[in-house]
Design a protein around this motif. Structure first.
Motif, PDB file in Angstrom:
ATOM      1  N   UNK A  77       0.833  -1.209   0.000  1.00 41.06           N
ATOM      2  CA  UNK A  77       0.000   0.000   0.000  1.00 41.06           C
ATOM      3  C   UNK A  77       0.866   1.258   0.000  1.00 41.06           C
ATOM      4  N   UNK A  78       1.940   1.219   0.804  1.00 40.50           N
ATOM      5  CA  UNK A  78       2.830   2.379   0.868  1.00 40.50           C
ATOM      6  C   UNK A  78       3.503   2.613  -0.481  1.00 40.50           C
ATOM      7  N   UNK A  79       3.982   1.523  -1.089  1.00 39.07           N
ATOM      8  CA  UNK A  79       4.666   1.647  -2.380  1.00 39.07           C
ATOM      9  C   UNK A  79       3.703   2.170  -3.445  1.00 39.07           C
ATOM     10  N   UNK A  80       2.476   1.674  -3.428  1.00 35.39           N
ATOM     11  CA  UNK A  80       1.470   2.123  -4.403  1.00 35.39           C
ATOM     12  C   UNK A  80       1.247   3.627  -4.281  1.00 35.39           C
ATOM     13  N   UNK A  81       1.159   4.076  -3.029  1.00 37.04           N
ATOM     14  CA  UNK A  81       0.912   5.497  -2.781  1.00 37.04           C
ATOM     15  C   UNK A  81       2.087   6.356  -3.264  1.00 37.04           C
ATOM     16  N   UNK A  82       3.303   5.916  -2.880  1.00 40.44           N
ATOM     17  CA  UNK A  82       4.498   6.683  -3.252  1.00 40.44           C
ATOM     18  C   UNK A  82       4.665   6.727  -4.770  1.00 40.44           C
ATOM     19  N   UNK A  83       4.466   5.567  -5.414  1.00 40.05           N
ATOM     20  CA  UNK A  83       4.643   5.511  -6.864  1.00 40.05           C
ATOM     21  C   UNK A  83       3.614   6.388  -7.568  1.00 40.05           C
ATOM     22  N   UNK A  84       2.389   6.391  -7.028  1.00 47.41           N
ATOM     23  CA  UNK A  84       1.350   7.252  -7.593  1.00 47.41           C
ATOM     24  C   UNK A  84       1.791   8.707  -7.582  1.00 47.41           C
ATOM     25  N   UNK A  85       2.403   9.115  -6.458  1.00 51.71           N
ATOM     26  CA  UNK A  85       2.913  10.495  -6.331  1.00 51.71           C
ATOM     27  C   UNK A  85       3.997  10.767  -7.369  1.00 51.71           C
ATOM     28  N   UNK A  86       4.933   9.808  -7.482  1.00 52.09           N
ATOM     29  CA  UNK A  86       6.049   9.992  -8.421  1.00 52.09           C
ATOM     30  C   UNK A  86       5.519  10.084  -9.855  1.00 52.09           C
ATOM     31  N   UNK A  87       4.588   9.176 -10.186  1.00 53.41           N
ATOM     32  CA  UNK A  87       4.026   9.185 -11.546  1.00 53.41           C
ATOM     33  C   UNK A  87       3.407  10.536 -11.869  1.00 53.41           C
ATOM     34  N   UNK A  88       2.720  11.056 -10.884  1.00 53.21           N
ATOM     35  CA  UNK A  88       2.060  12.344 -11.083  1.00 53.21           C
ATOM     36  C   UNK A  88       3.091  13.457 -11.306  1.00 53.21           C
ATOM     37  N   UNK A  89       4.155  13.368 -10.527  1.00 55.58           N
ATOM     38  CA  UNK A  89       5.206  14.389 -10.569  1.00 55.58           C
ATOM     39  C   UNK A  89       5.920  14.419 -11.926  1.00 55.58           C
ATOM     40  N   UNK A  90       6.182  13.233 -12.499  1.00 57.49           N
ATOM     41  CA  UNK A  90       6.953  13.204 -13.748  1.00 57.49           C
ATOM     42  C   UNK A  90       6.062  13.180 -14.985  1.00 57.49           C
ATOM     43  N   UNK A  91       4.758  13.261 -14.770  1.00 57.46           N
ATOM     44  CA  UNK A  91       3.835  13.229 -15.900  1.00 57.46           C
ATOM     45  C   UNK A  91       3.990  14.490 -16.750  1.00 57.46           C
ATOM     46  N   UNK A  92       3.944  14.310 -18.081  1.00 57.64           N
ATOM     47  CA  UNK A  92       3.946  15.493 -18.945  1.00 57.64           C
ATOM     48  C   UNK A  92       2.675  15.480 -19.787  1.00 57.64           C
ATOM     49  N   UNK A  93       2.219  16.666 -20.194  1.00 56.36           N
ATOM     50  CA  UNK A  93       0.966  16.729 -20.946  1.00 56.36           C
ATOM     51  C   UNK A  93       1.033  15.872 -22.210  1.00 56.36           C
ATOM     52  N   UNK A  94      -0.030  15.134 -22.435  1.00 57.71           N
ATOM     53  CA  UNK A  94      -0.066  14.282 -23.625  1.00 57.71           C
ATOM     54  C   UNK A  94       0.269  12.837 -23.315  1.00 57.71           C
ATOM     55  N   UNK A  95       0.824  12.608 -22.113  1.00 58.03           N
ATOM     56  CA  UNK A  95       1.156  11.247 -21.725  1.00 58.03           C
ATOM     57  C   UNK A  95       0.436  10.908 -20.426  1.00 58.03           C
ATOM     58  N   UNK A  96       0.523   9.662 -20.044  1.00 55.22           N
ATOM     59  CA  UNK A  96      -0.004   9.271 -18.749  1.00 55.22           C
ATOM     60  C   UNK A  96      -1.506   9.164 -18.748  1.00 55.22           C
ATOM     61  N   UNK A  97      -2.140   9.861 -17.802  1.00 53.01           N
ATOM     62  CA  UNK A  97      -3.564   9.649 -17.601  1.00 53.01           C
ATOM     63  C   UNK A  97      -4.415  10.328 -18.661  1.00 53.01           C
ATOM     64  N   UNK A  98      -3.824  11.303 -19.357  1.00 56.22           N
ATOM     65  CA  UNK A  98      -4.609  11.941 -20.397  1.00 56.22           C
ATOM     66  C   UNK A  98      -4.631  11.059 -21.635  1.00 56.22           C
ATOM     67  N   UNK A  99      -5.517  11.398 -22.557  1.00 51.34           N
ATOM     68  CA  UNK A  99      -5.591  10.569 -23.758  1.00 51.34           C
ATOM     69  C   UNK A  99      -4.374  10.819 -24.634  1.00 51.34           C
ATOM     70  N   UNK A 100      -4.108   9.796 -25.450  1.00 46.61           N
ATOM     71  CA  UNK A 100      -2.936   9.896 -26.304  1.00 46.61           C
ATOM     72  C   UNK A 100      -3.113  10.996 -27.338  1.00 46.61           C
ATOM     73  N   UNK A 101      -2.000  11.658 -27.718  1.00 51.10           N
ATOM     74  CA  UNK A 101      -2.119  12.717 -28.730  1.00 51.10           C
ATOM     75  C   UNK A 101      -2.440  12.119 -30.110  1.00 51.10           C
TER      76      UNK A 101
END
Lengths: 252, 231
Positions: free
Chosen positions: B207-231
């Protein structure tokens, strides 16, 4: 007029399977000239542009960029650096900011130091009216902005020739103008340009010559005034009439 | 049964064996992180080899990936640990654990990465070519950075999974969390309570790792990638 054209295409031929797309195309482009290629869809207009920087390998013919024959050239990447290419679908690198999109060709291909590349990139972005967007990503831009970044990226390489492959076809109507304005300014600054487009207003007011292509052959070519007012072939007349009907004249 | 869950023996066991449990947890972390880093690096190379390599290279990478993914992980560990010594290759349980998990992770990561490489559009290749980029320049400066971005969710998912999956190292006696639990239980015969403690520890770190990784993913996310739809 220079003695030798900047670009000379001789008897260019290309088939995809049984489909003959280019059936012996020949024309030339002098330094500082802008020529527009028009014609119905699927008649090989884009294939001509793609052949010039060998994104498509032609079957036969010659393409001369000054003293270099491109089709037989073994160092195509050296040629491509001298030819700017603007795609219909922009082709921006999604993972890079606007500034880095414009810089990447300079730093990775031309091996220009980062500081200098950044200066050149900023200059080109300013030229296409996009100062202030340096740190945005392509996904954050409008279509018109994306295409202007793509133009800046191509210009940053300081090409001898710019190829535009239907640069406004993927844009919403209200965004077409900003891209055409940039292209017009480029033409005015004596950049050598070969443009495939359906924008008749642009063709008419900016180009030195219009080349009408159908079924892989040049039907007719000439200065815009002649092409619009006194086309020799009925087919040219019919096509231009239809286009004006569809797109109007004023969009350039 | 329920009363045994609420008794304080669990706390006693946890406190009195805290050091040993943490030793196990430390190894579990080390095994997970090392095999994740080495495995992913190897996996990216395998994916590049399979996608862009010359025929024999591509074929070899494919064969490796399919061999590993097509056989049970436990069998792979047993082969490394029990089947190699007769041929003069004697590896410790710890070495086998690191090696086995790295080789296994590599095959799976290779496939995630390959999927992402193939999702990079044709327009990106054409645009790179139009600037005069060579084949490998395009791969390293354009395709791979984008493929990596697309792969991040699959990679982090694999990391979470691996935290628990490394408990398989128990089967060859590598000193991970589960092995330490087994050692404790075999001395005090409190199998249920000890394994319950071990289970809770896994749950907490996951649970701790999931939470931390979620934070990291959010931090390194750039527009057009990740949770948003693909360009």
């Amino acid at each position: 007029m220079p003695d030798k054209p900047l670009l000379e295409i001789k008897n260019l031929k290309k088939s995809f399977g049984d489909n003959l797309v280019l059936d012996g195309i020949s024309f030339s482009l002098n330094g500082g000239e802008t020529k527009v290629i028009i014609g119905p869809s699927g008649t090989g207009k884009s294939t001509i542009l793609k052949s010039i920087n060998r994104l498509v390998e032609p079957d036969d013919g010659e393409i001369w960029l000054e003293d270099t024959e491109i089709i037989s050239c073994r160092h195509i990447n050296a040629i491509r650096q001298q030819i700017g290419y603007v795609f219909q679908d922009f082709g921006l690198f999604h993972h890079l900011t606007v500034l880095k999109n414009v810089m990447i060709g300079l730093t990775r291909v031309k091996k220009i130091p980062k500081e200098e590349a950044m200066k050149k990139a900023r200059y080109q972005l300013d030229r296409v009216g996009l100062s202030g967007t340096e740190h945005q990503y392509p996904a954050q831009l409008s279509g018109g902005q994306k295409q202007r970044v793509a133009i800046a990226r191509a210009l940053a390489m300081e090409p001898k020739l710019m190829l535009f492959d239907e640069p406004t076809s993927a844009l919403d109507p209200e965004l077409i103008g900003e891209v055409l304005t940039v292209m017009k300014e480029l033409a005015d600054s004596k950049m050598t340009m070969l443009v495939v487009t359906h924008e008749m207003g642009f063709a008419r007011s900016v180009s030195d010559e219009i080349i009408f292509i159908e079924k892989g052959s040049i039907v007719e070519q000439g200065p815009p005034e002649k092409m619009f007012r006194h086309p020799v072939h009925d087919r040219t007349k019919e096509f231009l009439f239809k286009l004006e009907d569809l797109y109007g004249e004023g969009s350039g | 049964m329920f009363s045994s869950l609420t008794d304080f023996m669990i706390v006693d066991i946890f406190v009195s064996h805290f050091g040993q449990l943490m030793e196990g947890l430390k190894f579990t972390f080390q095994l997970t992180i090392v095999s994740m880093i080495c495995g992913t690096t190897l996996g990216v190379l395998l994916a590049l080899g399979r996608t862009f390599g010359k025929k024999p290279v591509s074929w070899l990478c494919t064969a490796y990936i399919e061999l590993i993914r097509g056989t049970p992980m436990l069998a792979q560990l047993f082969i490394l640990y029990f089947a190699l010594p007769p041929y003069g290759i004697k590896l410790s349980a710890v070495t086998v654990a690191y090696l086995g998990f790295t080789l296994n992770v590599a095959a799976y990561q290779a496939e995630y990465t390959r999927g992402s490489i193939e999702a990079v559009g044709e327009d990106q290749f054409k645009a790179a070519a139009s600037l005069g980029m060579g084949h490998w320049q395009t791969v390293f400066y354009v395709v791979l950075p984008q493929a990596v971005r697309w792969s991040i969710p699959a990679w982090t998912n694999e990391f979470i999974y691996l935290l628990k999956f490394t408990s398989l190292a128990y089967m060859i006696g590598a000193p991970d969390l589960l092995t330490q639990g087994k050692l404790i239980a075999s001395r005090n015969y409190q199998f249920f309570r000890v394994y319950l403690i071990v289970g809770i520890i896994y749950l907490v770190i996951v649970l701790a790792a999931t939470w931390i990784i979620g934070k990291i993913e959010k931090k390194i996310e750039i527009p057009g990638f990740g949770h948003q739809k693909r360009p």
